[in-house]
Structure formats: structure tokens, C-alpha cells
Design an enzyme around this catalytic site. Structure first.
Site, PDB file in Angstrom:
ATOM      1  N   ASP A  41      11.161   3.067   3.243  1.00 62.13           N
ATOM      2  CA  ASP A  41      10.136   2.500   2.376  1.00 62.13           C
ATOM      3  C   ASP A  41      10.577   2.441   0.915  1.00 62.13           C
ATOM      4  O   ASP A  41      11.642   2.938   0.556  1.00 62.13           O
ATOM      5  CB  ASP A  41       8.842   3.327   2.494  1.00 62.13           C
ATOM      6  CG  ASP A  41       9.113   4.833   2.528  1.00 62.13           C
ATOM      7  OD1 ASP A  41       8.278   5.584   3.066  1.00 62.13           O
ATOM      8  OD2 ASP A  41      10.185   5.243   2.040  1.00 62.13           O
ATOM      9  N   ASP A  80      -1.253  13.560   5.974  1.00 54.82           N
ATOM     10  CA  ASP A  80      -2.250  12.852   6.773  1.00 54.82           C
ATOM     11  C   ASP A  80      -1.630  12.292   8.045  1.00 54.82           C
ATOM     12  O   ASP A  80      -2.169  11.384   8.663  1.00 54.82           O
ATOM     13  CB  ASP A  80      -2.908  11.720   5.966  1.00 54.82           C
ATOM     14  CG  ASP A  80      -1.878  10.711   5.469  1.00 54.82           C
ATOM     15  OD1 ASP A  80      -2.272   9.749   4.781  1.00 54.82           O
ATOM     16  OD2 ASP A  80      -0.682  10.873   5.782  1.00 54.82           O
ATOM     17  N   HIS A 123       1.047  10.583   8.544  1.00 60.40           N
ATOM     18  CA  HIS A 123       1.677   9.262   8.550  1.00 60.40           C
ATOM     19  C   HIS A 123       3.184   9.360   8.651  1.00 60.40           C
ATOM     20  O   HIS A 123       3.776  10.353   8.240  1.00 60.40           O
ATOM     21  CB  HIS A 123       1.270   8.435   7.325  1.00 60.40           C
ATOM     22  CG  HIS A 123       1.870   8.929   6.034  1.00 60.40           C
ATOM     23  ND1 HIS A 123       1.146   9.009   4.877  1.00 60.40           N
ATOM     24  CD2 HIS A 123       3.125   9.322   5.699  1.00 60.40           C
ATOM     25  CE1 HIS A 123       1.915   9.454   3.901  1.00 60.40           C
ATOM     26  NE2 HIS A 123       3.116   9.644   4.378  1.00 60.40           N
ATOM     27  N   GLU A 180      -0.076   4.471   6.878  1.00 62.90           N
ATOM     28  CA  GLU A 180      -1.245   5.287   6.614  1.00 62.90           C
ATOM     29  C   GLU A 180      -2.189   5.286   7.811  1.00 62.90           C
ATOM     30  O   GLU A 180      -2.109   4.416   8.670  1.00 62.90           O
ATOM     31  CB  GLU A 180      -1.984   4.748   5.384  1.00 62.90           C
ATOM     32  CG  GLU A 180      -1.091   4.630   4.173  1.00 62.90           C
ATOM     33  CD  GLU A 180      -0.744   5.966   3.545  1.00 62.90           C
ATOM     34  OE1 GLU A 180      -1.067   6.162   2.376  1.00 62.90           O
ATOM     35  OE2 GLU A 180      -0.155   6.830   4.230  1.00 62.90           O
TER      36      GLU A 180
END
Lengths: 289, 386
Positions: free
Chosen positions: A72, A141, A143, A148
Site C-alpha cells: 500500500d 481492526d 485489516h 478496512e
């Protein structure tokens, strides 16, 4: 999956680095056969990168025939900004090893057409013959990369808006100022990583424990996108004790018991210095699911 | 731009296994050089997708910006204040010999002299880039003749001058022109000095206060008119007094123009200044310290290390005498600060990306192992040669 549990962060980093080293060397890459490696950023893989650099500096490992694809990059952050993932990869990995710049690929968050940039990235991966080993981390979270909660489990490389959890987690890299954290990023999709022949997820620290629990002890769920790898034929989770704090005692005991077997993946530890000797020995296929 | 294209084709050299002085700290980083300039390797990697053409192992040494000496009267038998027919050769000789001391740029200094000397010598010392032939000439430092009789030191009394009514014209007539001039040392208590300081500053010439009996108030006014340097602090000026610190008081004065930094030259050989005094100055105003040799023609001619190693003694001297002064501070005092004084810090005195690749390779005792100008090796210690 293989769940590899080490006592602490540095042992987990070292195990992961040894695994990557053995995989590259046993693959025996050459000018017609590059080892394609997917790479993460963040604080979790820093220890692993340090060990890999050490192996290169000792002459035990070379990245000459390795192609890398990062997961990313932020949108709109200048490439030379100290917090861009380009800067991260340069300072923490590329500048210390013998990889050729043309063999590194990082998404360009300042491209004129972001989706076209993402599509082109997918093509580059395809052209390189697919990813041999994708190394990733996990967000608090759950991910993977910037996929997400709510991301499609068959998603491809695309633009994503970051969740508040992620922005909060990243604020520490931007002087704690939420306003300075980028809100969008380009990321490989869950599907993109699933296409890799092998996936290795690094998870360390108590703050990741709940995410790990959700990822491996609960069902496959797009709210915890790392859970998608339950359906991958070859996944390795490398973690430290603290990351296992939310798992069942039964799970931890089972996989700790398997460390005897799993450690054979990093012992013997291969080196390019002994490549000639190693080639002559028959290499048994490592134990797998 | 054509220049840029030529540079882009030049070979990229990567200096490895070294500690470089950057941002005031010694970092374990490689130094990349291309086309005579310091290169940003990250940009090279991601934009040009190139690797180094050549790697040079520095054996764990320190890489610091080349030293800049803004006060050197000559050396190795050469006296810059001598009106010879071939001043250029003398300057060239000194320029070449100081490379072994890690000096990559300097200001040949002329002491108080008669008009004829200025008129003859100045045109023969043009600004010149450094290279294998020697350190670069940044411009001439004129120390005098507009200085105090009382504090003339070794300067000849007969040739001292004060400013005539049309002060700046007097200056032009005395020196015969200001081409090639970079620094002028004068005593601000002389009448009409302020207009001179203003005119010189407007021409981009650095005005320095020295050989003076000025009190603090006079010195502050001189700084307000444009003076930015103090010539060899403590020497040839009134001593520090607690009710009137004189020129020395500029180091902590609160009446300097906003944003202006005062620099001060120090001959840190432990002889011109007591090390304790040097430390007081350094602690009061560390960012203004500029190391100078004030070397004389006898430099390099004496027996033993004392004179030969004058620059070495300085740097060693600074670190030996100024306890609490780090290696990084000492190196900056010899490179960054003189560059800042002369407004050259974008291209000299630093190892920042884009700066001229003038640097020295030093061992841990700060002995010069090699000197580079524009990325080219211009001097190397005997033992280091293959």
C-alpha cells in the site's frame, strides 16, 4: 494455517526473517526466475527487516533476483515525505540491501489516475508471475493492508478511505496530529493477497491480540479481513506471546506443541554461501497443511 | 537544462562504511556523489531507478564537509601580503598544500599594507573553484589597514589608516577596487565607519570587527550597520569587562538585528586563547564559532608537528581543550559556520543534498585521511594510498 508462537517480538521477527531467507534460497532465484515477495510497512515488520539486512550484510542472502511488491501507499503524500511508504521502504530496507530499484514496486499515491495506477499494479504482479510469498501485518481492526472492515474479501488493488481506527493508529507517525494523517490510500485487495502462493502474517503485541482472535478463531468475515486467509492453502501466522492473549488456551497449546515440527522450516538455516553444497542434497518439501 | 543532463550521465559514487556529518550529528549513512554534488540516493532509487556505478569503502571513517579557512595569511614560505609579480603561484602553492589539512576553500588574507601592495596583489587573487590543483579561493580577506593603532598587534603602524571624510571612496582608493574581496576587518570606533560598513555590506562583502578598542555600544551599532563577524575573538580587542564587555559582548548581546547571527573567529591552538576562555565563548554562543588558522608564512616550515599541523592542532585542539564540545560541534565550527558567515551554506560547508561534494575523510582522532573537492579525490594520506 501454521501458527508460529515465539516468546517475544525480537524472536518472532527473527523467525519470520529466517523463514523468508530459507524460502528465497531454496527457491534458488536467478535472472530468469525471480522470487516475488510482497512486503508490508509499519512498526511490526521493522525487526524482521533488520534481520534480513543483517543476513545480506553477512553475505548469507542476496536480493539480486528478488522482486518486491509493497501492499500500500498513502494518497496525496509527497513521495519524499518522511512518513510515505516509499520513504519507509528506502530507509528501513532498500538502502541497506542489494536490490535493484527496477525490481521494487510501490503504488504511486500521487498518480494522475489512481485507479489506473492500481490496475497497472495488478498487471505488474501478473507479469512477474504472481507473488511467491506475501508478507503482511494486521491492523488492530483486523485489516490486512488497508482493506478496512467491510472490504470485499475478493477485492483487488484499489483506492480506499481509511477507517478512524486506522487514522488513530497512524497518528503517532504524524506528530499525534489527526489532521495531518492522510485519509485515503491505495492498497492491494484481499483477493490480490489471496492469489499469492503463500502468505505470512506478522502479528506482535497485546494490542493486536483481539484482532488475531477474530482472524483465526472466529469465522471468515469481511469485518475482520485477515480472516479471509482461513481459506488460503498456505498461510503462516508468526506472533509473539502477547498477541496470543485473546486466544483459547487450547489453541495456543496445540500450536506451541507443533513448534518442534515448525522449527524445521528455519533450521537448518540456509545461506547462499553454501548454495553449492545445498543444491546437491535433496530438499524435502517442507511440512504443510 | 543542459548542465543538468550532463550531470545526470555522470557516474554515481557511493561512499560506504562511514559516518557522515549531517544535521549536526554523525550518522551512519552512505554519502552519494554525482557530477561534483552530493546526491539524494532515495530520489535516484525511486525516480531514476539507478544504483551506484562505484562503491568506495571508507573503513568506518568520519566524512565531514571540507574545512573553510577564512583567515590565513600565507604558508609554506608564501606571504599573501607580498607584492610579487606572481602572486598567483604563491596562492596556488598554499591552496595545494592546505588540502592535506582538510581545507577545501579559503580566503587568502592580507594584513595592513601600503596602497601599492593592495593595488598590485588584489587583482592577482581571483575567486577560483577548488580541484586537484588546490583548495578553492572564496575571495580575499583584507585585515586592515582601517584598524586601531592601539590594537594593531603585528600590523605595521606606518600603514594604518583612518577613514577620510568621503569614507567609502577612501576605501576604494586604498584597496584599488573591491573585486575579489570577500571580507574586510576594520575597527568600528573609527569615524565614518558606519557608512563604510553599510556600503561594503550592500556589495555583499562581509564586514568583520577586529583590531579595535570599541566598546560594546559601538560594536552593536556596527552590527546594526551590517557587520557579521569578529576577527580572532579576544585577540586585539579590549578584554571582557563586566561593565562593558566590548566586542566580546556581541556574543550575548540583545541589541543585534532580529534574525542576525554574529560569527566569531577563534584561533584554537591553545596559545592565542586560553582554552578556558575558548570554552566560555563556545558555551555562550556555540553556533557562531568559526575556526580559523590565522596561519603565517612559516606554516609548514617549522620542525615537528607544531606548525606543520596547525590546522590539525586547531581541530584536535578544539576537541582536546573544549571539554563538552562534541566532535560534531568542532567540525561544524570548521565548515558549516564559515560557510554560513559567507552566505554559502547552500553549497559549501554541508553534506546536504545538492551541496558541492567538498569533503574530508577523518579518522576518530580527526586526522585527515583524504580530501575531496567536487567529488574528486584531491589528496590522500600516504598510508591510505594503495
Amino acid at each position: 494455517m501454521k501458527l508460529i508462537i515465539l516468546d517475544n517480538y525480537s524472536q518472532a521477527s527473527e523467525w519470520a526473517a529466517k523463514y523468508i531467507r530459507n524460502r528465497i534460497i531454496q527457491f534458488n532465484p536467478g535472472p530468469d526466475k525471480y522470487f516475488t515477495l510482497g512486503l508490508p510497512t509499519g512498526s511490526t515488520p521493522l525487526g524482521c527487516y533488520k534481520k534480513l539486512i543483517e543476513y545480506y550484510k553477512n553475505g548469507d542472502l542476496s536480493f539480486k533476483y528478488v522482486k518486491t511488491f509493497n501492499m500500500d501507499e498513502y494518497v496525496g503524500l509527497p513521495r519524499d515525505h518522511p512518513e510515505s511508504y516509499h520513504s519507509f521502504m528506502w530507509n528501513n530496507f532498500f538502502k541497506h540491501i542489494d536490490i535493484h530499484p527496477e525490481n521494487t514496486h510501490i503504488l504511486d499515491g500521487n498518480a494522475a489516475d489512481l485507479q489506473a495506477e492500481c490496475d497497472a499494479f495488478e498487471e505488474k504482479i501478473k507479469a512477474a508471475g504472481g507473488i511467491e510469498l506475501f508478507v503482511g501485518g494486521i491492523g488492530p481492526d483486523g485489516h490486512i493492508a488497508f482493506n478496512e472492515p467491510g472490504s470485499s474479501l475478493v477485492s483487488r488493488t484499489r483506492v480506499k478511505t481509511l477507517a478512524m481506527d486506522t487514522i488513530l493508529a497512524n497518528a503517532r507517525f504524524f506528530d499525534g496530529d489527526l489532521a495531518k494523517v492522510p485519509t485515503m490510500a491505495l492498497t492491494v485487495g484481499v483477493g490480490t493477497v489471496m492469489d499469492a502462493r503463500e502468505v505470512m502474517i506478522l502479528i506482535t503485541g497485546a494490542h493486536k491480540a483481539f484482532a488475531l482472535y477474530k482472524a483465526i478463531e472466529e469465522g471468515v468475515n469481511h469485518m475482520w479481513t485477515v480472516s479471509a486467509f482461513q481459506q488460503h492453502p498456505r498461510t503462516v501466522f508468526v506472533c509473539d506471546e502477547d498477541a496470543t492473549l485473546e486466544l483459547k488456551v487450547k489453541t495456543v497449546k496445540y500450536f506451541k506443541g507443533l513448534m518442534l515440527v515448525h522449527n524445521k522450516l528455519v533450521d537448518p538455516l540456509y545461506s547462499i554461501k553454501e548454495k553449492e553444497i545445498e543444491k546437491s542434497q535433496s530438499s524435502k518439501k517442507p511440512y504443510s497443511d | 537544462m543542459r548542465g543538468g543532463q550532463v550531470a545526470a550521465r555522470a557516474p554515481v559514487i557511493q561512499f560506504t562504511n562511514c559516518r557522515i556529518l549531517r544535521g549536526g550529528a554523525l550518522l551512519r549513512e552512505d554519502l552519494w556523489v554525482r557530477g561534483g554534488r552530493i546526491l539524494d540516493p532515495e530520489k535516484l532509487f525511486f525516480e531514476e531507478r539507478r544504483v551506484a556505478d562505484e562503491q568506495r569503502d571508507c573503513g568506518g571513517c568520519i566524512l565531514a564537509p571540507g574545512f573553510i579557512d577564512v583567515q590565513i595569511n600565507g604558508g609554506f614560505g608564501v606571504d599573501f601580503s607580498q607584492a610579487s609579480e606572481d602572486v598567483g603561484s604563491g596562492v596556488a602553492l598554499v591552496a595545494r598544500r592546505i588540502l592535506s589539512h582538510g581545507v577545501t576553500s579559503f580566503c587568502p588574507t592580507l594584513v595592513t599594507s601600503p596602497l601599492e601592495v593592495y593595488h598590485k596583489v588584489l587583482p592577482q587573487i581571483p575567486v577560483k573553484s577548488g580541484g586537484p590543483h588546490g583548495a578553492g579561493v572564496l575571495g580575499v580577506h583584507l585585515e586592515g589597514p582601517f584598524i586601531s593603532r592601539e590594537k594593531r598587534g603585528a600590523h605595521p603602524e606606518a600603514h594604518l589608516r583612518s577613514f577620510e571624510a568621503d569614507a567609502f571612496q577612501d576605501v576604494l582608493a586604498t584597496y584599488g577596487g573591491l573585486d575579489n574581496v570577500r571580507i574586510v576587518t576594520l575597527a568600528p570606533e573609527l569615524g565614518h565607519s558606519h557608512e563604510v560598513i553599510r556600503e561594503l555590506t550592500a556589495l555583499g562583502i562581509c564586514v568583520s570587527l577586529g583590531h579595535s578598542v570599541a566598546d560594546l555600544g559601538t560594536a552593536e551599532e556596527a552590527v546594526q550597520s551590517g557587520a557579521t563577524f569578529i576577527t580572532h575573538l579576544f585577540n586585539a580587542m579590549l578584554p571582557f569587562h563586566h561593565r562593558d564587555p566590548g566586542i566580546v559582548g556581541l556574543l550575548t548581546s540583545d541589541r543585534l538585528p532580529a534574525g542576525r547571527r554574529i560569527f566569531y573567529g577563534m584561533i584554537a591552538d591553545g596559545i592565542h586563547t586560553n582554552p578556558a576562555a575558548l570554552r566560555i565563548a563556545h558555551r555562550a554562543h556555540p553556533k557562531g564559532l568559526v575556526l580559523v588558522t590565522d596561519a603565517v608564512p612559516a606554516l609548514g616550515l617549522g620542525n615537528g608537528r607544531h606548525t606543520l599541523g596547525q590546522q590539525e592542532v586547531e581541530v584536535e585542539g578544539l576537541t582536546a581543550y573544549v571539554a563538552g564540545c562534541s566532535v560534531e560541534s568542532a567540525l561544524e565550527a570548521a565548515s558549516l559556520h564559515p560557510a554560513q558567515l559567507l552566505g554559502l551554506e547552500k553549497c559549501k560547508g554541508t553534506l546536504d543534498f545538492g551541496a558541492d561534494a567538498d569533503f574530508v575523510v577523518l579518522d576518530d582522532s580527526l586526522h585527515v585521511r583524504a580530501t575531496y573537492i567536487s567529488g574528486e579525490l584531491v589528496w590522500q594520506a600516504e598510508e591510505a594510498r594503495p
